[in-house]
Design an enzyme around this catalytic site. Structure first.
Site, short mmCIF file in Angstrom:
data_model
loop_
_atom_site.label_atom_id
_atom_site.label_comp_id
_atom_site.label_asym_id
_atom_site.label_seq_id
_atom_site.Cartn_x
_atom_site.Cartn_y
_atom_site.Cartn_z
N HIS A 170 -5.69 3.04 0.99
CA HIS A 170 -4.85 4.15 1.46
C HIS A 170 -5.48 4.92 2.62
O HIS A 170 -4.84 5.22 3.62
CB HIS A 170 -4.57 5.13 0.32
CG HIS A 170 -4.04 4.48 -0.92
ND1 HIS A 170 -3.16 3.44 -0.89
CD2 HIS A 170 -4.26 4.73 -2.24
CE1 HIS A 170 -2.86 3.07 -2.14
NE2 HIS A 170 -3.53 3.84 -2.97
N ASP A 212 0.90 -1.15 0.00
CA ASP A 212 0.00 0.00 0.00
C ASP A 212 0.94 1.19 0.00
O ASP A 212 1.58 1.49 1.01
CB ASP A 212 -0.88 0.02 1.26
CG ASP A 212 -1.91 1.14 1.19
OD1 ASP A 212 -1.50 2.30 0.96
OD2 ASP A 212 -3.11 0.87 1.34
N HIS A 213 1.07 1.84 -1.14
CA HIS A 213 2.17 2.80 -1.25
C HIS A 213 2.01 4.00 -0.31
O HIS A 213 2.97 4.70 -0.03
CB HIS A 213 2.41 3.23 -2.70
CG HIS A 213 1.49 4.29 -3.21
ND1 HIS A 213 0.24 4.03 -3.69
CD2 HIS A 213 1.65 5.62 -3.32
CE1 HIS A 213 -0.34 5.15 -4.06
NE2 HIS A 213 0.49 6.15 -3.86
#
Ligand code: BG6
Length: 497
Positions: A246, A183-184
């Protein structure tokens, strides 16, 4: 930390993510001398390419990297591009991987990567399980000779059911500690700093609860539309694309209890607990009152005409996919009972910004009646991006007679720190996985807990009766009706406007 020698195999290596994010991140690690001594990359996909063509595509001729190579010495650049190899999977991911295995073994022997392998899945998600199975069938998942790790890109599932099925599917071939769900947003410094702000200071945590916090607001805005991803986005929408992953990750870091230490499971256990304490909405009226969805409509921004969502390529002309989502919810636990959370995410907003605002309660007794400006809204604004930083808003006395109060800012900008290299999200996350640190990766139960909260909203939006779909002109802060959600509590803080 030490990074052991290793091989990185990227599935879907001819895709955009490899050239746009993964290789530039590896390049940064190369420049910072953070790659292990023996390190090679094997790209694998269905395209027919030689090693040389792959190196040209992702390194030497890549539009994402080329400008940065200009001032570097030839042999230095070559030192990087020589690390890249390519294996054509012969037109299919669902095939016998014995040829791939042979290639992996050859590279491993030649470059002494000690049998340590990361498999990075950057293919369409429907292929994740297939690839994991084929790797296992070829014996490429065994850890008796070097470790094996699997990085899985988003989206992780399409619903609770599909996420569970994917977890079960992958866990047939790789153990949970081997699986790294990316999950950047967790790779962003400011997101990680939520933990430090809360748990490395004594000044915030005593106030971080229902006694002092009035409500919490999170805005995630993007100025772009769906760009060239209409086909993907129309099947996804803002809730799946941004909120389930996010934004709920950010929520979990705000909501969680202090972990007992900084070990991956210590932190992830608390995040799961936090996500499990979100009050799941199931009642139609509740869902109606607490969720807003909308789509952007054609408009003119700075003299330039932009398309409405339904006119975008790849999008159905009668699509009901949301490009804007605003959700109000509560967290049912001791700390947060009755504190409303307002979270919104959207495309085609006036600007690109992500920020968290902690709104503190007003003083119980106002003694400065004529203060002119009300000082009731002490706020802590945590700017995730851009202009990363923290802003504290509080009341100060206006010089002169009486007690006039004006709002003042205490402002911290990350950019004011010494010239430290701030790692990009993917760079940080890749390095963590290379070192076996899963703290910033989502665990199976974490992903499922997030879906559990999101599923009923999606279901209501899809099948509920008379569910409203609003429109907003591209370039404004969403539909006016979203104000109703927060009315009586406050107003949306629209950063920069
Ligand atoms: C991705 C979404 O996960 O995040 C995109 O799929 C979105 O739709 C992107 O644009 C936003 O990331 P960032 O880091 O630019 O905020």
């Amino acid at each position: 930390k030490k990074t052991s020698n290793q091989l990185l195999v990227i599935f879907g290596a001819s895709g955009d993510l490899t050239a746009r994010k993964l290789v530039p991140s590896l390049f940064n690690l190369y420049l910072a001398r953070q790659l292990p001594e023996n390190f090679v990359v094997l790209g694998a996909s269905r395209s027919d390419m030689t090693d040389k063509e792959f190196r040209n595509k992702v390194v030497l001729e890549s539009k994402y990297l080329k400008p940065r190579l200009e001032d570097l010495k030839e042999n230095y650049i070559q030192g990087f591009s020589d690390k890249f190899f390519y294996e054509d999977l012969g037109g299919a991911y669902d095939t016998d991987y014995s040829r791939l295995r042979k290639r992996v073994e050859d590279l491993n022997n030649k470059y002494k990567t000690e049998g340590n392998i990361i498999y990075y899945l950057s293919t369409p998600p429907t292929l994740y399980e297939t690839i994991a199975k084929n790797l296992a069938d070829a014996g490429l998942n065994t850890q008796n000779n070097g470790w094996k790790r699997l990085i899985v890109e988003k989206p992780f599932g399409y619903s609770l059911e599909t996420a569970k099925a994917l977890n079960t599917g992958l866990q047939k071939y790789f153990t949970e500690p081997q699986i790294y769900r990316i999950d950047h947003y967790l790779g962003k410094e400011t997101v990680q700093n939520l933990l430090v702000t809360r748990f490395a200071n004594t000044i915030f945590e005593p106030l971080w609860n229902r006694n002092y916090i009035h409500h919490v607001e999170i805005t995630n805005a993007e100025s772009v539309g769906v760009e060239k991803r209409g086909g993907y986005y129309d099947k996804s929408g803002a809730l799946r694309d941004m909120f389930q992953n996010h934004l709920l990750q950010i929520v979990s870091l705000i909501v969680m209890e202090p972990p007992i230490g900084d070990q991956p499971e210590e932190i992830r256990n608390e995040k799961v607990k936090a996500l499990k304490s979100l009050r799941i909405m199931t009642d139609a009226q509740e869902l109606h009152d607490n969720t807003i969805r909308a789509q952007y409509m054609a408009s003119t921004i700075n003299g330039e005409k932009v398309k409405g969502y339904r006119e975008e390529d790849g999008v159905d002309s009668d699509s009901t996919t949301e490009t804007y989502a605003a959700i109000k919810f509560f967290v049912d636990n001791w700390r947060w009972k009755d504190v409303p959370f307002y979270v919104r995410t959207a495309k085609r907003m006036p600007t690109k910004v992500t920020e968290v605002v902690i709104h503190f309660k007003s003083p119980h007794h106002h003694i400065f009646q004529d203060s002119g400006i009300n000082n009731k809204d002490n706020k802590l604004v945590i700017r995730i991006q851009p202009d990363e930083g923290i802003l504290m808003k509080f009341g100060v006395k206006v010089p002169g007679q009486g007690f006039k109060v004006e709002r003042a800012n205490l402002d911290f900008y990350y950019s004011s720190l010494a010239q430290t290299h701030v790692m990009e999200a993917y760079e940080r996350l890749l390095l963590d996985c290379m070192q076996g640190d899963a703290t910033l990766y989502a665990r199976a139960d974490e992903v499922e807990a997030a879906w559990e909260f999101v599923d009923p909203i999606l279901e209501y939006w899809k099948n509920g009766k008379d569910v409203r779909m609003y429109g907003y002109a591209a370039g404004v802060w969403g539909p006016e009706n979203a104000d109703e959600l927060i009315d009586g509590i406050g107003y949306w803080r629209n950063p920069g406007s």
